[in-house]
Write an enzyme that holds these catalytic residues in place. Structure first.
Site, PDB file in Angstrom:
ATOM      1  N   HIS A  76     -30.097  -4.989  33.401  1.00  0.00           N
ATOM      2  CA  HIS A  76     -29.155  -6.283  32.867  1.00  0.00           C
ATOM      3  C   HIS A  76     -28.122  -6.439  33.798  1.00  0.00           C
ATOM      4  O   HIS A  76     -27.437  -5.301  34.038  1.00  0.00           O
ATOM      5  CB  HIS A  76     -28.866  -5.878  31.427  1.00  0.00           C
ATOM      6  CG  HIS A  76     -28.670  -7.129  30.659  1.00  0.00           C
ATOM      7  ND1 HIS A  76     -27.376  -7.716  30.823  1.00  0.00           N
ATOM      8  CD2 HIS A  76     -29.192  -8.057  29.770  1.00  0.00           C
ATOM      9  CE1 HIS A  76     -26.927  -8.689  30.100  1.00  0.00           C
ATOM     10  NE2 HIS A  76     -28.029  -8.949  29.397  1.00  0.00           N
ATOM     11  N   CYS A 102     -30.349 -12.414  33.160  1.00  0.00           N
ATOM     12  CA  CYS A 102     -29.780 -12.816  32.222  1.00  0.00           C
ATOM     13  C   CYS A 102     -28.953 -14.138  32.669  1.00  0.00           C
ATOM     14  O   CYS A 102     -27.971 -13.830  33.346  1.00  0.00           O
ATOM     15  CB  CYS A 102     -28.828 -11.873  31.461  1.00  0.00           C
ATOM     16  SG  CYS A 102     -27.800 -12.553  29.997  1.00  0.00           S
ATOM     17  N   HIS A 148     -33.413 -13.390  30.096  1.00  0.00           N
ATOM     18  CA  HIS A 148     -32.775 -13.744  28.955  1.00  0.00           C
ATOM     19  C   HIS A 148     -32.168 -15.026  29.015  1.00  0.00           C
ATOM     20  O   HIS A 148     -31.390 -15.160  30.329  1.00  0.00           O
ATOM     21  CB  HIS A 148     -31.387 -12.363  28.729  1.00  0.00           C
ATOM     22  CG  HIS A 148     -31.825 -11.375  28.368  1.00  0.00           C
ATOM     23  ND1 HIS A 148     -30.560 -10.441  28.093  1.00  0.00           N
ATOM     24  CD2 HIS A 148     -32.978 -10.686  28.043  1.00  0.00           C
ATOM     25  CE1 HIS A 148     -31.297  -9.222  27.621  1.00  0.00           C
ATOM     26  NE2 HIS A 148     -32.614  -9.444  27.616  1.00  0.00           N
ATOM     27  N   ASP A 206     -31.749 -16.025  24.318  1.00  0.00           N
ATOM     28  CA  ASP A 206     -30.736 -14.991  24.225  1.00  0.00           C
ATOM     29  C   ASP A 206     -29.518 -15.737  23.463  1.00  0.00           C
ATOM     30  O   ASP A 206     -29.205 -16.741  23.597  1.00  0.00           O
ATOM     31  CB  ASP A 206     -30.356 -14.547  25.607  1.00  0.00           C
ATOM     32  CG  ASP A 206     -29.307 -13.414  25.495  1.00  0.00           C
ATOM     33  OD1 ASP A 206     -29.396 -12.732  24.600  1.00  0.00           O
ATOM     34  OD2 ASP A 206     -28.953 -13.206  26.561  1.00  0.00           O
ATOM     35  N   HIS A 207     -29.059 -14.965  22.581  1.00  0.00           N
ATOM     36  CA  HIS A 207     -28.214 -15.292  21.580  1.00  0.00           C
ATOM     37  C   HIS A 207     -28.413 -16.865  20.929  1.00  0.00           C
ATOM     38  O   HIS A 207     -29.646 -17.136  20.995  1.00  0.00           O
ATOM     39  CB  HIS A 207     -26.720 -15.490  22.151  1.00  0.00           C
ATOM     40  CG  HIS A 207     -26.126 -14.204  22.807  1.00  0.00           C
ATOM     41  ND1 HIS A 207     -25.123 -13.879  23.444  1.00  0.00           N
ATOM     42  CD2 HIS A 207     -26.941 -12.851  22.924  1.00  0.00           C
ATOM     43  CE1 HIS A 207     -25.061 -12.488  24.002  1.00  0.00           C
ATOM     44  NE2 HIS A 207     -26.043 -12.053  23.610  1.00  0.00           N
ATOM     45  N   TYR A 223     -26.704 -13.119  17.478  1.00  0.00           N
ATOM     46  CA  TYR A 223     -28.121 -12.992  16.969  1.00  0.00           C
ATOM     47  C   TYR A 223     -28.485 -13.690  15.528  1.00  0.00           C
ATOM     48  O   TYR A 223     -29.037 -13.049  15.061  1.00  0.00           O
ATOM     49  CB  TYR A 223     -28.611 -11.518  17.172  1.00  0.00           C
ATOM     50  CG  TYR A 223     -28.610 -10.885  18.507  1.00  0.00           C
ATOM     51  CD1 TYR A 223     -29.404 -11.059  19.435  1.00  0.00           C
ATOM     52  CD2 TYR A 223     -27.358 -10.486  19.094  1.00  0.00           C
ATOM     53  CE1 TYR A 223     -29.571 -10.956  20.614  1.00  0.00           C
ATOM     54  CE2 TYR A 223     -27.374 -10.007  20.223  1.00  0.00           C
ATOM     55  CZ  TYR A 223     -28.335 -10.263  21.138  1.00  0.00           C
ATOM     56  OH  TYR A 223     -28.405  -9.751  22.542  1.00  0.00           O
TER      57      TYR A 223
HETATM   58  C1  DNO Z   1     -26.007  -8.937  24.716  1.00  0.00           C
HETATM   59  C2  DNO Z   1     -26.953  -8.175  25.522  1.00  0.00           C
HETATM   60  C3  DNO Z   1     -26.607  -6.889  26.089  1.00  0.00           C
HETATM   61  C4  DNO Z   1     -27.695  -5.886  26.688  1.00  0.00           C
HETATM   62  C5  DNO Z   1     -27.717  -4.979  27.480  1.00  0.00           C
HETATM   63  C6  DNO Z   1     -28.836  -4.267  28.215  1.00  0.00           C
HETATM   64  O1  DNO Z   1     -26.296  -9.612  23.912  1.00  0.00           O
HETATM   65  O2  DNO Z   1     -27.522  -8.820  26.383  1.00  0.00           O
HETATM   66  O3  DNO Z   1     -26.048  -5.989  25.214  1.00  0.00           O
HETATM   67  O4  DNO Z   1     -28.624  -5.776  25.699  1.00  0.00           O
HETATM   68  O5  DNO Z   1     -26.629  -4.981  28.285  1.00  0.00           O
HETATM   69  O6  DNO Z   1     -28.699  -2.907  28.206  1.00  0.00           O
END
Ligand code: DNO
Length: 398
Positions: free
Chosen positions: A233, A271, A298, A354-355, A371
């Site tokens: 990530h 991401c 992500h 994501d989020h 989340y």
């Molecule tokens: C936040 C996430 C990060 C991710 C870590 C992966 O929402 O994208 O906390 O899980 O960085 O190791």
């Protein structure tokens, strides 16, 4: 793409069946209760698999096996921690889970100053306010030499901001930045944070990158033998924080690490929200170039509020913000097609919405910051709508 939903385990106020109703096809989770540096046991992995299965989905990939500060700094028990990491991989493979996301950010994982910033329509979004962050660094943490890292107008703005900052805001800032956000493996008080930062004295970007490459040289062959894929990530936000180096912030950063251990098992968690906070990251181009090694996407969007970087930004709706999400999805869909032609078993790319902003009933549910149920459901619905549209024969991508 394979539509995955992050679930934090039984403490999560958004259940696995909520995820299934929202349209998710599988779950990404982690054993957050296992101390960093210890191996995950088969028994604990099975238990989580059963918990997920009870909600009607399968635990399909891991986010994250935390990488300890000892490994990142190559001090203390780092060798034992690497062995434990490999052992976790073996146990996961035995349980049928083959994809593992991790990060290599020193001390802090993702970092925000506001967790529930109110947007114009009354929703709540995560936000990074640069002036608040600098006020924290210089006036709360009082990091030696902090002022050298920022231009004078920002130092002045942070001084003014701090002078009128209510006590609750100072406490919230310290908690949000130091105590860690969901999924972070460690949380720090101010005193602990100072100690944790000192561990990186003398470790610059090159040394940290060297440590990551050494770590990967150990774990990638094990993953490969087990038929697994690791995916790093990126840094969130993608620039150095609190004087700490960050080494997965740009395409060039990724390319160096991917080339150093040039195996498919050494891959990327792409991401868009993290990398998109930096205006010089051209995400549609990056996603195309890194595509063959992307094992997990992500998908999220940020809106930058100030010029250049570091900058202030907030987490916008999935199709708003500065990132061209349609171009990103088009690149991922065409990479899947390319892999299929190539005969790759891993032609389907995992993605998760994501989020999400807290909207409607999210505002009272109290889920993990970033989340929420409905905000993510909305994101997923939009993202898969685009994917299905682009994959439809009438649009010629098939
Ligand atoms: C936040 C996430 C990060 C991710 C870590 C992966 O929402 O994208 O906390 O899980 O960085 O190791």
């Amino acid at each position: 793409m394979r539509h995955i939903w992050r679930w934090f385990g039984p403490i999560d106020k958004v259940s696995v069946s909520d995820a299934a109703q929202a349209g998710a096809q599988g779950i990404v989770s982690a054993l957050h209760h296992v101390p960093t540096g210890s191996a995950w046991t088969f028994k604990e992995i099975r238990k989580r698999q059963d918990e997920v299965r009870a909600g009607g989905l399968e635990w399909e990939l891991v986010e994250s096996i935390p990488v300890s500060e000892s490994i990142k700094t190559m001090t203390g028990d780092w060798k034992a921690h690497i062995e434990a990491w490999k052992e976790s991989l073996r146990q996961l493979a035995k349980a049928g889970i083959f994809t593992v996301c991790y990060n290599f950010m020193p001390v802090l994982d993702w970092t925000r100053t506001d967790l529930r910033w109110e947007t114009a329509d009354g929703a709540r979004a995560m936000r990074f306010d640069l002036v608040d962050f600098i006020a924290f660094d210089i006036h709360v943490l009082q990091r030696p030499g902090a002022a050298k890292d920022y231009p004078t107008p920002l130092i002045e703005a942070a001084r003014e901001r701090f002078a009128s900052m209510p006590q609750e805001k100072i406490v919230a800032l310290s908690r949000n930045i130091g105590a860690g956000l969901p999924g972070s493996s460690d949380g720090y008080s101010i005193a602990e944070l100072r100690t944790a930062l000192r561990r990186y004295d003398g470790i610059g970007a090159d040394a940290l990158r060297g440590n990551l490459i050494d770590f990967l040289s150990e774990v990638v062959p094990v993953a490969e033998e087990l038929g697994m894929r690791l995916c790093a990530h990126g840094d969130d936000p993608p620039w150095p924080l609190l004087g700490l180096p960050r080494i997965l912030s740009t395409e060039q950063d990724y390319v160096r690490v991917l080339d150093a251990v040039d195996r498919n098992a050494n891959g990327v968690t792409f991401c868009t929200g993290s990398l998109g906070a930096r205006p010089d990251n051209d995400l549609p181009t990056m996603v195309k170039r890194l595509a063959p090694r992307i094992h997990f996407a992500h998908l999220r969007n940020v809106r930058r509020e100030t010029e250049g970087f570091p900058c202030s930004f907030f987490e916008d709706h999935h199709l708003d913000g500065n990132t061209d999400m349609i171009a990103i999805i088009a690149a991922l869909v065409s990479e899947e097609r390319r892999r299929k032609v190539e005969g790759r078993a891993d032609h389907q790319i995992f993605m998760r919405p994501d989020h999400g902003q807290e909207i409607l009933d999210d505002l009272t549910r109290g889920a993990q910051p970033g989340y929420p149920a409905i905000g993510r459901l909305k994101g997923l619905a939009e993202l898969r709508g685009i994917e299905q549209t682009l994959s439809h024969p009438v649009f010629g991508m098939n």
